[in-house]
Write a protein that holds these residues in place. Structure first.
Motif, mmCIF file in Angstrom:
data_model
loop_
_atom_site.group_PDB
_atom_site.id
_atom_site.type_symbol
_atom_site.label_atom_id
_atom_site.label_comp_id
_atom_site.label_asym_id
_atom_site.label_seq_id
_atom_site.Cartn_x
_atom_site.Cartn_y
_atom_site.Cartn_z
ATOM 1 N N PRO A 1 26.963 10.953 9.959
ATOM 2 C CA PRO A 1 27.814 10.550 11.085
ATOM 3 C C PRO A 1 29.281 10.947 10.898
ATOM 4 C CG PRO A 1 27.316 8.649 9.733
ATOM 5 C CD PRO A 1 26.487 9.780 9.192
ATOM 6 N N ASN A 2 29.618 11.392 9.688
ATOM 7 C CA ASN A 2 30.993 11.836 9.418
ATOM 8 C C ASN A 2 31.138 13.355 9.458
ATOM 9 O OD1 ASN A 2 32.016 9.132 8.789
ATOM 10 N ND2 ASN A 2 30.694 9.276 6.990
ATOM 11 N N HIS A 3 30.040 14.030 9.794
ATOM 12 C CA HIS A 3 30.055 15.492 9.857
ATOM 13 C C HIS A 3 29.909 15.951 11.299
ATOM 14 C CE1 HIS A 3 29.161 19.693 8.922
ATOM 15 N NE2 HIS A 3 28.103 19.593 9.714
ATOM 16 N N THR A 4 30.850 16.750 11.771
ATOM 17 C CA THR A 4 30.789 17.303 13.126
ATOM 18 C C THR A 4 30.075 18.647 13.091
ATOM 19 O OG1 THR A 4 32.862 16.230 13.747
ATOM 20 C CG2 THR A 4 32.119 18.046 15.132
ATOM 21 N N ASP A 5 28.971 18.740 13.800
ATOM 22 C CA ASP A 5 28.203 19.980 13.832
ATOM 23 C C ASP A 5 28.989 21.059 14.567
ATOM 24 O OD1 ASP A 5 25.253 21.151 13.497
ATOM 25 O OD2 ASP A 5 26.034 21.759 15.459
ATOM 26 N N CYS B 1 29.376 17.515 17.913
ATOM 27 C CA CYS B 1 29.119 16.073 17.813
ATOM 28 C C CYS B 1 28.712 15.737 16.379
ATOM 29 C CB CYS B 1 28.006 15.644 18.766
ATOM 30 S SG CYS B 1 28.400 15.819 20.520
ATOM 31 N N CYS B 2 28.973 14.502 15.982
ATOM 32 C CA CYS B 2 28.584 14.030 14.651
ATOM 33 C C CYS B 2 27.103 13.672 14.624
ATOM 34 C CB CYS B 2 29.423 12.828 14.254
ATOM 35 S SG CYS B 2 31.174 13.191 14.054
ATOM 36 N N GLY B 3 26.570 13.514 13.417
ATOM 37 C CA GLY B 3 25.174 13.134 13.261
ATOM 38 C C GLY B 3 24.920 11.689 13.644
ATOM 39 N N ASP B 4 23.643 11.336 13.805
ATOM 40 C CA ASP B 4 23.280 9.997 14.295
ATOM 41 C C ASP B 4 22.939 9.014 13.179
ATOM 42 O OD1 ASP B 4 20.791 10.859 13.471
ATOM 43 O OD2 ASP B 4 19.754 10.291 15.320
ATOM 44 N N LEU C 1 15.355 21.265 18.974
ATOM 45 C CA LEU C 1 16.046 20.891 20.204
ATOM 46 C C LEU C 1 17.231 20.011 19.828
ATOM 47 C CD1 LEU C 1 15.881 20.848 23.402
ATOM 48 C CD2 LEU C 1 14.572 18.723 23.148
ATOM 49 N N ALA C 2 18.384 20.286 20.414
ATOM 50 C CA ALA C 2 19.588 19.508 20.085
ATOM 51 C C ALA C 2 19.845 18.472 21.182
ATOM 52 C CB ALA C 2 20.799 20.428 19.947
ATOM 53 N N MET C 3 19.380 17.266 20.951
ATOM 54 C CA MET C 3 19.610 16.177 21.896
ATOM 55 C C MET C 3 20.965 15.543 21.601
ATOM 56 S SD MET C 3 16.926 13.111 22.750
ATOM 57 C CE MET C 3 17.624 11.699 21.933
ATOM 58 N N ILE C 4 21.703 15.232 22.633
ATOM 59 C CA ILE C 4 22.986 14.540 22.478
ATOM 60 C C ILE C 4 22.812 13.137 23.047
ATOM 61 C CG2 ILE C 4 25.448 14.571 22.947
ATOM 62 C CD1 ILE C 4 24.434 16.946 21.304
ATOM 63 N N GLU D 1 26.222 11.539 20.018
ATOM 64 C CA GLU D 1 25.811 11.923 18.672
ATOM 65 C C GLU D 1 24.749 13.019 18.724
ATOM 66 O OE1 GLU D 1 26.356 7.600 16.424
ATOM 67 O OE2 GLU D 1 24.393 8.161 17.228
ATOM 68 N N THR D 2 24.772 13.894 17.733
ATOM 69 C CA THR D 2 23.736 14.921 17.616
ATOM 70 C C THR D 2 22.466 14.294 17.065
ATOM 71 O OG1 THR D 2 25.408 16.611 17.136
ATOM 72 C CG2 THR D 2 23.131 17.157 16.634
ATOM 73 N N ASP D 3 21.361 14.484 17.784
ATOM 74 C CA ASP D 3 20.074 13.922 17.376
ATOM 75 C C ASP D 3 19.046 15.053 17.433
ATOM 76 O OD1 ASP D 3 17.950 12.329 16.766
ATOM 77 O OD2 ASP D 3 18.099 11.019 18.517
#
Length: 339
Positions: free
Chosen positions: A158-162, A167-170, A198-201, A205-207
């Motif tokens: 959650p502290n890393h922005t893709d 967006c950050c991780g979930d 698949l990149a769900m937002i 958050e990136t999920d």
């Protein structure tokens, strides 16, 4: 196999519980083994608490009886030498196989998940506002349309922005959708080939949602890419996007958004995401990242300050309620929603 007619998690288990013949022999040889202790290949799962209740948990054990964390102790890579009697796969150099922890069987509705904030990370049913969570049946789909689960030893920081999604991780392991034809059990550990992602937002958050296939599937040798999925399982990828887009709408929430305009990225892209989240996990269990509320207790990770003994792990399980009868599920879970 009989069709699943009810969405109750306990009912699904009752339909799926009979194991293969080899496992049945193993159960009968060990007369003292409780019926609720299930053998999943080289791992066992032990149910605690009452199915369809907030206290229900599925713990993991090795073939030697040691309790482990499915999040931290089950290896990500299935084609390398491993502990716990999991044999290495004989693969082509170009092919990677990963372990997948099944959380939710296809056609079921209970939102089961690895409990990342609990010691040993058992599988439990998610709870929101004091109520157990079930995914709605959005026509024409019944519950989850794949075996749904997670890749062990991965973590969406959650502290890393893709760099691609911005967006950050979930804060969870990477999710996997197994498109194989077998209906799996909760807690089953299967080996899968990654086909795409698949990149769900979700709520900013990136999920990531990895698309994969069980290597034991009859079509696994023919399905090696997203294009193969489109040709051999036509409509499945489109149904996957539609399912994720709408699955929260019956709860009054808006449509889910996606990066890349809802387009899948290929296998090579997906494997790079898996590898990067594996490195984020490694930093997590070695306390090089902020763990927050994540529980990192494990029994096998080298150089991890969270490593514990087998006795300490056993004590975690013994503090939970013993296995009991399943509680009833509201008929609302079977309701159809037309959106």
């Amino acid at each position: 196999m009989r069709p699943v007619l009810r969405s109750s998690f306990g009912y699904v288990l009752s339909l799926l519980r009979p194991p293969p013949a080899s496992q049945t022999k193993l159960l009968f040889k060990s007369r003292g083994l409780p019926l609720y202790l299930r053998n999943m290949a080289h791992y066992h799962t032990e149910e605690r608490g009452h199915p369809n209740s907030p206290d229900y948990r599925i713990f993991f054990k090795t073939s030697e009886g040691k309790y482990i964390s499915p999040f931290h102790d089950i290896p990500l890579f299935a084609d390398t030498e491993q502990e716990y009697d999991v044999p290495p796969k004989k693969l082509k150099k170009s092919e990677m196989v990963f372990n997948m922890v099944v959380e939710v069987p296809r056609w079921s509705n209970a939102k089961m998940e690895i409990a990342t904030k609990e010691p040993l990370n058992p599988i439990k049913q998610d709870v929101k506002k004091g109520k157990l969570r079930f995914v709605a049946n959005v026509f024409p789909h019944k519950g989850y349309i794949w075996n749904y689960g997670a890749l062990p030893q991965t973590w969406e920081d959650p502290n890393h922005t893709d760099k691609d999604t911005n967006c950050c991780g979930d804060n969870d392991p990477v999710d996997v959708c197994d498109i194989g034809t077998q209906v799996c059990l909760p807690g089953q550990v299967i080996q899968v080939k990654v086909l795409g992602i698949l990149a769900m937002i979700d709520e900013g958050e990136t999920d990531w949602k990895v698309i994969a296939i069980n290597i034991e599937d009859p079509d696994a040798h023919r399905i090696n890419s997203l294009e193969d999925v489109r040709n051999i399982r036509p409509g499945h990828l489109e149904a996957t996007v539609e399912w994720f887009r709408k699955y929260k709408m019956p709860d009054g929430k808006p449509e889910i958004q996606f990066a890349f305009n809802g387009q899948f990225k290929d296998k090579e892209f997906a494997v790079e995401i898996v590898k990067s989240t594996h490195e984020h996990w490694r930093a997590l269990v070695q306390k090089n990242s902020n763990t927050g509320e994540i529980e990192c207790k494990n029994i096998s990770v080298c150089e991890s300050p969270f490593k514990c003994t087998a006795d300490e792990a056993r004590n975690v399980v013994q503090l939970t309620p013993a296995f009991g009868n399943a509680l009833p599920v509201s008929p609302e879970v079977d309701k159809w929603h037309f959106l």
